[in-house]
Scaffold this active site. Sequence first.
Site, PDB file in Angstrom:
ATOM      1  N   HIS A 235      58.233  25.712  56.301  1.00  0.00           N
ATOM      2  CA  HIS A 235      56.929  25.850  55.659  1.00  0.00           C
ATOM      3  C   HIS A 235      56.467  24.537  55.054  1.00  0.00           C
ATOM      4  O   HIS A 235      57.252  23.646  54.766  1.00  0.00           O
ATOM      5  CB  HIS A 235      56.972  26.927  54.572  1.00  0.00           C
ATOM      6  CG  HIS A 235      57.911  26.619  53.431  1.00  0.00           C
ATOM      7  ND1 HIS A 235      59.282  26.700  53.550  1.00  0.00           N
ATOM      8  CD2 HIS A 235      57.669  26.219  52.154  1.00  0.00           C
ATOM      9  CE1 HIS A 235      59.846  26.373  52.394  1.00  0.00           C
ATOM     10  NE2 HIS A 235      58.888  26.068  51.533  1.00  0.00           N
TER      11      HIS A 235
ATOM     12  N   ASP B 178      54.384  23.547  51.549  1.00  0.00           N
ATOM     13  CA  ASP B 178      54.179  24.204  50.255  1.00  0.00           C
ATOM     14  C   ASP B 178      52.703  24.525  50.017  1.00  0.00           C
ATOM     15  O   ASP B 178      51.810  23.777  50.437  1.00  0.00           O
ATOM     16  CB  ASP B 178      54.670  23.302  49.114  1.00  0.00           C
ATOM     17  CG  ASP B 178      56.189  23.224  49.032  1.00  0.00           C
ATOM     18  OD1 ASP B 178      56.857  24.207  49.397  1.00  0.00           O
ATOM     19  OD2 ASP B 178      56.699  22.171  48.606  1.00  0.00           O
TER      20      ASP B 178
ATOM     21  N   ARG C 238      60.996  20.542  40.868  1.00  0.00           N
ATOM     22  CA  ARG C 238      60.018  19.937  41.766  1.00  0.00           C
ATOM     23  C   ARG C 238      58.705  19.669  41.049  1.00  0.00           C
ATOM     24  O   ARG C 238      58.162  20.549  40.364  1.00  0.00           O
ATOM     25  CB  ARG C 238      59.747  20.874  42.954  1.00  0.00           C
ATOM     26  CG  ARG C 238      58.834  20.301  44.030  1.00  0.00           C
ATOM     27  CD  ARG C 238      58.488  21.350  45.069  1.00  0.00           C
ATOM     28  NE  ARG C 238      57.480  22.296  44.587  1.00  0.00           N
ATOM     29  CZ  ARG C 238      57.296  23.515  45.087  1.00  0.00           C
ATOM     30  NH1 ARG C 238      58.062  23.953  46.067  1.00  0.00           N
ATOM     31  NH2 ARG C 238      56.354  24.303  44.599  1.00  0.00           N
TER      32      ARG C 238
ATOM     33  N   HIS D  16      59.509  21.849  55.597  1.00  0.00           N
ATOM     34  CA  HIS D  16      60.890  21.802  55.115  1.00  0.00           C
ATOM     35  C   HIS D  16      61.495  23.197  55.095  1.00  0.00           C
ATOM     36  O   HIS D  16      60.793  24.216  55.153  1.00  0.00           O
ATOM     37  CB  HIS D  16      60.979  21.134  53.734  1.00  0.00           C
ATOM     38  CG  HIS D  16      60.201  21.827  52.660  1.00  0.00           C
ATOM     39  ND1 HIS D  16      58.832  21.724  52.538  1.00  0.00           N
ATOM     40  CD2 HIS D  16      60.597  22.637  51.638  1.00  0.00           C
ATOM     41  CE1 HIS D  16      58.417  22.429  51.495  1.00  0.00           C
ATOM     42  NE2 HIS D  16      59.468  23.006  50.937  1.00  0.00           N
TER      43      HIS D  16
END
Length: 317
Positions: A142, A144, A307, A292
Amino acid sequence: METTTKTADVGNRMIQPSRLDGYPLIVGPFTHVAAERDRLSALRWQHLEARQVGASIGAEISGVDLTVPLAAEVIAEIRQALHEYKVIFFRDQTMAPEQHIAFAKRFGELEIHPFIPSNTAQPELVRFEKSAEVAGFENSWHHDVTWRPQPSMGAVLHGISIPALGGDTLFSDMYAAYESLDDETKELIENLDAVHDYTQAFGRFVPEEQRAQMRVQHPAVTHPVVCTHAATGRRHLYVNRVFVSHIDGMDADESRALIDRLCRQADAPEHQCRFQWEPDSIAFWDNRAVQHYAASDYWPAIRVMERASIIGPRPAR
């Protein structure tokens, strides 16, 4: 075997990748990554050192300390390395949350995620804290937050507590994924739009009494299936199974089949690199140029990551 039309002239002979009979799987040399592999191998840097880790994607960066304020010219070179390698990695960066945010902010405004818990002291930091009680479900290719009108330009992920074995993150080159498509498929998808919807993944976590309000705040959005990268001008695929509900204008079965077919472009190891985490490692990826996949092979061990994501422009053709 059925031969494809993709060829590359190598000396006096033609290299022809083939498809396995009855399957949409290419075997043989991925000739479309050769020029990018060689181009990246020739890059030289003034303020950092880079070790290429994949044919067309990924580099481990050394010679910079991300925990201190960096000169503008160093930040500019890190930004350029991100655009060239699509994802860059750093080791031994003992980074406090405020240092993490300070570094990420050098590349743009940071987003606050409405569905994933944050580091309570730093709302810009999404905290992924996995254990025997909270398992990892990020093991699907995917980009993000594609359900936002302006999805992330990039993300800076800090490894805090790392399992002794497992928990790697894989990245796949969406430029190469697009380039490896046959001309007929490229023509088919050239002007298509995909509908991205947060409820595909996060809908079940929203209490029923808040769903109407969250839908108003986060309506479904459309983005091109094939986008032009705002910084590099290169074409890349921009669909994923996690957040895309359907292709605009297609019936459900046709749409699902095309989405799955395009998403399978990420599966080829020739398009990928893999990062083995250590405590205080950093991965900084271009959320447009790569997808990723976080390997969920460490349960019930503890894996804690934080993150910071940088808001990007709206994807465009």
